[in-house]
Design a protein around this motif. Structure first.
Motif, PDB file in Angstrom:
ATOM      1  N   ASP A  54     -10.684   0.703   5.141  1.00 49.71           N
ATOM      2  CA  ASP A  54      -9.233   0.680   4.988  1.00 49.71           C
ATOM      3  C   ASP A  54      -8.573   1.268   6.231  1.00 49.71           C
ATOM      4  OD1 ASP A  54      -9.506  -0.367   2.442  1.00 49.71           O
ATOM      5  OD2 ASP A  54      -9.441   1.592   1.483  1.00 49.71           O
ATOM      6  N   TRP A  78       0.362  -8.255  -0.452  1.00 44.53           N
ATOM      7  CA  TRP A  78      -0.823  -7.759  -1.164  1.00 44.53           C
ATOM      8  C   TRP A  78      -1.993  -7.577  -0.204  1.00 44.53           C
ATOM      9  CZ3 TRP A  78      -1.422  -5.032  -5.215  1.00 44.53           C
ATOM     10  CH2 TRP A  78      -0.582  -5.180  -6.318  1.00 44.53           C
ATOM     11  N   ASN A  82      -3.793  -4.066   0.310  1.00 39.56           N
ATOM     12  CA  ASN A  82      -5.225  -3.892   0.087  1.00 39.56           C
ATOM     13  C   ASN A  82      -5.956  -3.417   1.334  1.00 39.56           C
ATOM     14  OD1 ASN A  82      -5.390  -4.514  -2.695  1.00 39.56           O
ATOM     15  ND2 ASN A  82      -5.262  -6.683  -2.230  1.00 39.56           N
ATOM     16  N   LYS A 162      -5.063  -2.226  -7.804  1.00 39.51           N
ATOM     17  CA  LYS A 162      -5.341  -3.473  -7.085  1.00 39.51           C
ATOM     18  C   LYS A 162      -4.498  -4.602  -7.665  1.00 39.51           C
ATOM     19  CE  LYS A 162      -8.456  -2.047  -4.218  1.00 39.51           C
ATOM     20  NZ  LYS A 162      -8.204  -2.026  -2.806  1.00 39.51           N
ATOM     21  N   LYS A 163      -4.360  -5.653  -6.895  1.00 33.61           N
ATOM     22  CA  LYS A 163      -3.581  -6.816  -7.296  1.00 33.61           C
ATOM     23  C   LYS A 163      -4.080  -7.356  -8.636  1.00 33.61           C
ATOM     24  CE  LYS A 163      -2.307 -11.410  -5.852  1.00 33.61           C
ATOM     25  NZ  LYS A 163      -2.425 -12.451  -4.860  1.00 33.61           N
TER      26      LYS A 163
END
Length: 164
Positions: A54, A78, A82, A162-163
């Motif tokens: 990340d 998104w 993420n 999360k999505k």
């Protein structure tokens, strides 16, 4: 070392990458134009790489005005969310809608003002709307010496959701 993703770095990316490294940032870039020598040459409307780690920072300056549809815009937001670690920041700059530069380029298909990103930081219905959510760090309209204006928004990722 701070990990930074730059989306749409434009010309001079190799020099910027070196300056980032000198400032303690390991940077990678995505751009659609191969002549800018990005680390990933692709169109984010069609593809977005999956990263192993990340990022602490994501910077996307003067790209979002080129995104053709709301569905793609939502997916890109998104993808960016993420790619960020919790506590990471997303720094966005786009032309201000009242500025001539916002409409002079025929490829600009989306227009922004100081409230355009509030659905991502001040929206009680973000879950129902299936939107990524951030804390607002800064939201301003910046004036440049040449008379142009841009919307500058910086937001911080605050949770792991999360999505959907």
């Amino acid at each position: 070392m701070i990990k930074k993703l730059t989306i749409g770095p434009g010309p001079g990316w190799k020099d910027q990458k070196q300056r980032d490294l000198e400032n303690g940032k390991e940077s990678v870039a995505i751009d659609i134009i191969p002549e800018f020598e990005p680390d990933y040459c692709l169109d984010i409307e069609e593809d977005f790489p999956l990263f192993k780690e990340d990022f602490d920072e994501v910077e996307i300056h003067h790209c979002l005005e080129h995104i053709s549809s709301n569905k793609i815009f939502r997916r890109i937001m998104w993808d960016i969310w993420n790619a960020l670690k919790v506590g990471g920041t997303l720094d966005i700059c786009v032309p201000y809608w009242k500025c001539p530069s916002a409409v002079e380029c025929f490829e600009h298909v989306r227009f922004f003002n100081e409230n355009s990103f509030m659905n991502f930081y001040s929206n009680p219905y973000h879950k129902e709307m299936s939107l990524p959510y951030f804390d607002l760090v800064i939201n301003e309209v910046r004036q440049h010496g040449n008379g142009s204006q841009e919307v500058h928004v910086c937001m911080r990722k605050v949770c792991m959701r999360k999505k959907i």
